[in-house]
Design a protein around this motif. Sequence first.
Motif, PDB file in Angstrom:
ATOM      1  N   GLY A  76       0.809  -1.217   0.000  1.00 30.50           N
ATOM      2  CA  GLY A  76       0.000   0.000   0.000  1.00 30.50           C
ATOM      3  C   GLY A  76       0.840   1.264   0.000  1.00 30.50           C
ATOM      4  O   GLY A  76       0.521   2.237  -0.693  1.00 30.50           O
ATOM      5  N   GLY A  77       1.922   1.272   0.752  1.00 31.59           N
ATOM      6  CA  GLY A  77       2.808   2.436   0.754  1.00 31.59           C
ATOM      7  C   GLY A  77       3.488   2.644  -0.586  1.00 31.59           C
ATOM      8  O   GLY A  77       3.635   3.787  -1.054  1.00 31.59           O
ATOM      9  N   ALA A  78       3.923   1.562  -1.233  1.00 28.92           N
ATOM     10  CA  ALA A  78       4.567   1.693  -2.535  1.00 28.92           C
ATOM     11  C   ALA A  78       3.593   2.224  -3.587  1.00 28.92           C
ATOM     12  O   ALA A  78       3.947   3.097  -4.394  1.00 28.92           O
ATOM     13  N   GLY A 116      11.740   2.212  -2.819  1.00 27.68           N
ATOM     14  CA  GLY A 116      12.847   1.295  -2.563  1.00 27.68           C
ATOM     15  C   GLY A 116      12.852   0.759  -1.138  1.00 27.68           C
ATOM     16  O   GLY A 116      13.160  -0.419  -0.915  1.00 27.68           O
ATOM     17  N   LEU A 117      12.501   1.587  -0.160  1.00 26.94           N
ATOM     18  CA  LEU A 117      12.427   1.107   1.226  1.00 26.94           C
ATOM     19  C   LEU A 117      11.340   0.056   1.382  1.00 26.94           C
ATOM     20  O   LEU A 117      11.535  -0.962   2.067  1.00 26.94           O
ATOM     21  N   PHE A 118      10.182   0.296   0.782  1.00 21.37           N
ATOM     22  CA  PHE A 118       9.110  -0.698   0.872  1.00 21.37           C
ATOM     23  C   PHE A 118       9.504  -1.995   0.175  1.00 21.37           C
ATOM     24  O   PHE A 118       9.171  -3.086   0.652  1.00 21.37           O
ATOM     25  N   PHE A 124      13.989  -8.725   3.923  1.00 21.48           N
ATOM     26  CA  PHE A 124      14.159  -9.083   5.328  1.00 21.48           C
ATOM     27  C   PHE A 124      13.049  -9.991   5.831  1.00 21.48           C
ATOM     28  O   PHE A 124      13.162 -10.553   6.917  1.00 21.48           O
ATOM     29  N   LEU A 125      11.971 -10.143   5.061  1.00 25.29           N
ATOM     30  CA  LEU A 125      10.911 -11.049   5.473  1.00 25.29           C
ATOM     31  C   LEU A 125      11.224 -12.494   5.128  1.00 25.29           C
ATOM     32  O   LEU A 125      10.854 -13.408   5.884  1.00 25.29           O
ATOM     33  N   VAL A 309       9.310  -0.393   6.790  1.00 27.54           N
ATOM     34  CA  VAL A 309       7.942  -0.014   6.432  1.00 27.54           C
ATOM     35  C   VAL A 309       7.505   1.219   7.220  1.00 27.54           C
ATOM     36  O   VAL A 309       6.880   2.143   6.664  1.00 27.54           O
ATOM     37  N   MET A 310       7.832   1.289   8.490  1.00 29.78           N
ATOM     38  CA  MET A 310       7.448   2.450   9.293  1.00 29.78           C
ATOM     39  C   MET A 310       8.173   3.709   8.828  1.00 29.78           C
ATOM     40  O   MET A 310       7.578   4.803   8.803  1.00 29.78           O
ATOM     41  N   GLU A 311       9.427   3.578   8.449  1.00 28.44           N
ATOM     42  CA  GLU A 311      10.163   4.746   7.942  1.00 28.44           C
ATOM     43  C   GLU A 311       9.570   5.244   6.626  1.00 28.44           C
ATOM     44  O   GLU A 311       9.438   6.458   6.414  1.00 28.44           O
TER      45      GLU A 311
END
Length: 435
Positions: A76-78, A116-118, A124-125, A309-311
């Motif tokens: 959703g963020g991406a 890119g962060l998302f 890492f998952l 994700v929070m960042e």
Amino acid sequence: MMPHSMCPNHVQFMAPSPAVLVLLSLLSCGVTQDTESHPPPPPPPRGCGPSVEPWYQVLCDLESVWGVVLETVACGGALTALLLALVLANRLRFLPEPERRSGVGPLVLLLAGTVGLFGLSFAFLVGRGEALCVVRRGLWGPLFALCFSCLLAQALRLRRLAVGKRSPSGGSLTGLAVGLSLVQSLISAEWLVLTVLREGHAACDYLPLDFTLACGYALGLLLVAAGMSLGVVLCGGGGDGGGGGGGRSEMVRRRWRCNAVWLFLSCLASLLLWAAWLGFYLYNDLVATSPLHRGRPDWDEPALAVALVMEGWALLLFHAIPEAHLCLRQEPQCSAASSQDFYDTPNQSSSQLQDQGYEDDERQAQRSPFADNQAFSVEEHSAAVRSGGYHNGLAGPRQGLAFRSHVYQPTEMALLMNSGSIPTAPPNLTGRQLW
């Protein structure tokens, strides 16, 4: 005699050989050992098919829902960042002011870093592997440095605008952000080359302290951006800039301070998140090295995915969305000249006003004295409003107000005969109806 003599031979042929028995026992022992050493794989969790690798089962496991929830939030963020970038690119041609256009370039670059962060959170998952560990170590620092260098470029832009100076162009600010982020890319690449290629360590074999120290440059960019944005909020950039005073200049400074407030909030939220994940990550390292625990806990990598994700959402909510709104917002078309036109008469040249004043003075000189003792008639009042002012022979032209067309306006002689008191009347009563 023949059958009797062949019977012992037949019995000897059917008897099992000891060598065959030993061979069969060895084969059965080998099969049993293989079954014990290679047990059958456990059934896949609910929500995952049998063809899904165990590394990727966290992305579809409905029994431990946190992986699916985190994946949904990251997607959703991406999508939000991509849609916002498309809106900015589409509305860029409708922004005539260079001050507002200069902030679009760093903002679009920040949205690219947020995507890119998302995307990095998925690395890492899933499970650990050489390729995945290289991606983690190689992209963590540069992506954060790209986002924080965009914040620093925005802080530099707002600092110049708040003091009345001209902002650098959007291309210059974007180039500055890319140049600052390349330094962190060189640091991460050198760390990988020294530890993996030269020393021969595995890509996943690194200390958490080394991982945090390699990201120190990105943290320094964030601290500088926070300090500059706080300076704009508190001091307005540290000077007047000498660019135009007055109420409009103060209004412009207040507008850029509003942008700086949102920028400082995004920097503050990022600092708090970095303090949280650094403390948690290094605390896990202390737990792993303590004699009461053997091996690292298995929650450090999911914690880093949550931090990513929070960042990303913090940058979206506290900087990208407010900055895009303030950049695309239509400013009200009001200025000092238009505010004066609201109170003054319709715009006319000074020569026209003087000519009309001379004609009105001549007309007033030809009037009888009795007419001066009376109030304005309806025709005289409407003519005065059309001419743009009220005149007399002593004080010269007197500018009228546009909104006084329905208000009673007495002459100077009428004021003298009423002992200086100003009569009042409803707006619908004019002229001789007052007497």
